[in-house]
Design an enzyme around this catalytic site. Structure first.
Site: not given
Lengths: 539, 226
Positions: A319, A339
């Site tokens: 990740h 994000r």
């Protein structure tokens, strides 16, 4: 303990470039650029991190070293001495694993009329599911469709996904959201009552359904509560150490190890569903991990030893945004919803270097590139990272957005004196997900009759790279399917004589392959004891 | 590295400063089975209670999140027995009225606030119990949403309420009512049950890699991310 002084300089550069970055589009990678980036920087492409398996159904294939050691391991039990005539538990369906997939499978098997026994290594609910922050993917929005979900999933998986599994995933996903809604899961909603969705990396539509940044916790709490509402026996702190077959080659139970009293228990079952999760705690390539304590690939090991082929276990997901500071939170996962809500990734110079919503493999590779090429931020403990510019979330979404939507993350950093709504978060990729697993069909059936898998222990649906929010849906889609199918399967009954011949055969294979000192596997619990302690244990 | 003295169940160990309690246990030689879960503050498996030198107050924390401090005297509380009502959400005619039948002890709350004081998540437990008494499901849900169900509130409660299970019921009833009112996913789910998308998904399933890739590379990506 807030950020140390020597990190403040680059935090100031992040702050200085913030206004200019706001609203600017960072170009997407072309397909060729993405391929080149992965080849140069993704840890999966490092040749020395893998080796060929010398035994078992996938002999000759390359897998991570740490996993190879366990797959080429010997059993905890001596197959010649273990008594198979003393059955401790008898049930229709044995579910091994107490996370999201396990609880779901147990509930569905129970609904389909089976007697269900659920055994789990830690507490019921202790799993990667409970840690999932971001959300669950399903094409429920009017402008979305299962076809688009299909395309995103296979594009993200580098077109290696098993088509039948993706079909099951995208068509069942909205049914899963409906099922969870009806179980009383409290999803984030808009003022009109509809569920608030967002678009994680690699998804072309808003389709991730969240419960603040505690999506997995909320769903896991509900499922655990529901399992306890039903007549399902739960055995906590009982790990699987071996599967049992019958003389016809069907899976007919398992040997469990009770941590509390060190007993080996024999469970006879009409069908077994493995829902043991992934291998994060093997620390592949010495990466930190976002995974829970029990993620030690136990299911892969016992299924492999019983003869079930694996698929894509060489594909490990890193990740992109694991915590790189403070040290106590190293590897802790920061959801990509941040994000999606507008936080940029910024290097030590205050520059963006990747479109934040590229797939996870690409974003992780880009962060590794920045650090390797000297544009990373070095911490006092020697680790490196880049900045995730979280203060942008309030700039875009209005004051207070960050603390409201991401309370879990804010609280955790507060403990270390860091206010992530005014300062960015230092991140570096963390080992997060096992993209592959035991090969299975859309009902969770493996190559061994009577043995089913669901969730991260299974492989194929995500190809070589899973999209965000697709695992939280995977575990319920295949948990439901495996639970129902196993209940049906168990009805036929497995009355054949129990055997551990497969273990004997595997041990012979190890010898023949010249593996003289195999480790004992599955691992069960990672070893985090200090070197100093170990030195004092020896006389 | 400077060290601090901590007492694990009364026995002294010297631990490097800055370690979490969980790392301290392992440094001291405990191989954890119970009392260790996600190691990231998300699961509630590793609740500890402790006192520090010269302070009469009982403190709490998650072992994986709490740094050690000098003089800390601690023990794990990996399990605490608690009452959980058994119910079928689909068969309760009036789930709000049912509250009193399932958790009659709710009315015994003394308002002493020890639950709030012990909560390692910093939740206002007593306040959500008050909201539950008033059957304010929305508020109970909101105030209890970060609950990890570690059990410390129930361990301390003089009225013997299992607060975390009360909140669990309240949240599920609230979630279920929202689902009934809006049934958000049902429209798409109904289409899928009618087989509306079967043919088109099958077409993708049978497509070769190159054609899929072309479709993927051409697909439009929505601008509004949330």
């Amino acid at each position: 303990m807030s950020y140390p002084e020597n990190l403040r300089d680059s935090i100031d550069r992040v702050k200085a470039s913030r206004q200019a970055r706001l609203g600017a589009e960072f170009p997407r990678l072309t397909p060729e650029e993405k391929t080149a980036l992965l080849a140069a920087f993704h840890p999966d492409y490092r040749a020395e991190s893998k080796r060929e398996l010398r035994v078992g159904p996938n002999r000759g294939e390359r897998v991570p070293q740490e996993l190879a050691d366990l797959l080429e391991g010997k059993s905890w039990i001596d197959p010649d001495r273990f008594r198979l005539d003393r059955v401790d538990y008898e049930t229709d369906v044995l579910v091994v694993g107490g996370g999201g997939a396990g609880c779901t499978a147990a509930l569905l098997a129970w609904e389909h009329g089976a007697r269900v026994l659920l055994a789990t290594k830690l507490r019921l609910g202790d799993s990667n599911t409970i840690m999932a922050e971001g959300g669950i993917a399903a094409a429920t929005e009017p402008e979305d469709s299962p076809m688009l979900h299909y395309l995103d999933t296979v594009g993200g998986g580098r077109y290696e996904n098993v088509p039948e599994l993706v079909e099951a995933l995208v068509l069942d996903a909205p049914l899963v959201v409906e099922w969870l809604e009806n179980l009383g899961v409290v999803f984030d909603r808009r003022p009109d009552g509809s569920i608030l969705t967002h678009a994680p990396g690699g998804h072309c539509r808003r389709r991730s359904h969240s419960c603040k940044d505690l999506t997995g916790l909320e769903i896991m709490r509900v499922l655990r509560d529901e399992v306890r509402n039903k007549d399902i026996e739960v055995m906590e702190f009982c790990a699987v150490v071996e599967l049992l077959l019958d003389e016809n080659g069907n899976c007919a139970g398992a040997v469990l190890y009770n941590f509390d009293n060190q007993e080996y228990l024999l469970v006879r079952a009409g069908a077994v569903i493995l829902t043991t999760g992934g291998m994060g705690r093997l620390h592949i390539n010495e990466f930190p991990t976002s995974n829970h304590y029990g993620a030690t690939a136990d299911g892969l090991v016992v299924a492999y030893r019983a003869g079930a082929p694996l698929l894509y276990v060489d594909a490990v997901q890193y990740h992109p945004t694991g915590v790189a500071w403070p040290d106590q939170m190293l590897g802790y996962l920061i959801t990509e919803a941040l994000r999606a809500h507008g936080a940029h990734l910024v290097n030590a110079r205050g520059e963006r270097f990747i479109n934040e919503l590229e797939t996870r493999d690409a974003v992780a590779s880009a962060i590794i590139r920045e650090c390797r090429e000297g544009r990373g931020v070095r911490t006092p403990t020697g680790t490196e990272g880049v900045w995730l510019d979280t203060p942008m979330i309030d700039l875009i979404g209005g004051q207070g957005k960050m603390t409201r939507q991401f309370t879990g993350i804010c609280k955790r950093f507060e403990r270390y004196g860091i206010d992530v709504s005014s300062d960015p978060i230092l991140v570096y990729p963390t080992q997060h997900y096992q993209n592959g697993g035991v090969k299975h069909d859309p009902q969770g059936k493996t190559a061994i009759p009577g043995l089913f898998v669901a969730g991260e222990v299974g492989g194929g649906v995500h190809g070589r790279n899973r999209l965000g929010a697709n695992s939280l849906v995977d575990i319920f889609v295949f948990g439901r399917r495996a639970g129902a199918a196993a209940a049906l399967d168990a009805r036929d009954g497995r009355s054949g004589k129990l055997t551990l011949e497969h273990v004997r055969r595997f041990h012979r294979e190890l010898q023949k392959a010249g593996i003289r000192e195999p480790v004992t596997s599955p691992l069960l619990i990672p070893d985090y004891l200090s070197a100093g302690h170990k030195a004092r244990q020896h006389v | 590295m400077s060290r601090v003295n901590i007492f694990i169940m009364g026995k002294r160990y010297e631990i490097p400063e800055g370690y979490t309690i969980m790392r301290a246990f392992e440094y001291a030689g405990y191989r954890l089975i119970r009392g260790c879960g996600c190691r990231a503050g998300a699961c509630g498996a590793c609740a500890v209670v402790y006192r520090t030198a010269g302070d009469y107050r009982l403190k709490s924390g998650l072992a994986c999140q709490t740094p050690v401090e000098e003089g800390m005297n601690l023990t794990q509380v990996p399990f605490f027995p608690a009452q959980k009502a058994v119910y079928d959400l689909n068969r309760i005619a009036d789930p709000v009225a049912e509250f009193c039948r399932l958790y009659p002890e709710l009315s015994r709350c003394l308002g002493c606030n020890v639950c709030t004081k012990i909560c390692p998540q910093g939740l206002d437990v007593m306040y959500y119990i008050a909201a539950a008494q008033r059957k304010d499901l929305a508020l109970t849900t909101e105030l209890s949403f970060d609950c990890l169900m570690c059990g410390l509130c129930a361990a301390r409660c003089p009225a013997e309420i299992a607060q975390f299970n009360v909140a669990m019921y309240a949240r599920r009833v609230y979630g279920k009512e929202l689902a009934k009112k809006y049934s958000y996913a049902r429209r798409r789910a109904d289409e899928i049950r009618r087989g509306v998308y079967n043919d088109e998904v099958r077409r993708l399933k049978e497509m070769d890699r190159q054609s899929l890739k072309e479709l993927y590379d051409r697909r439009d990506i929505v601008k509004a991310k949330y």
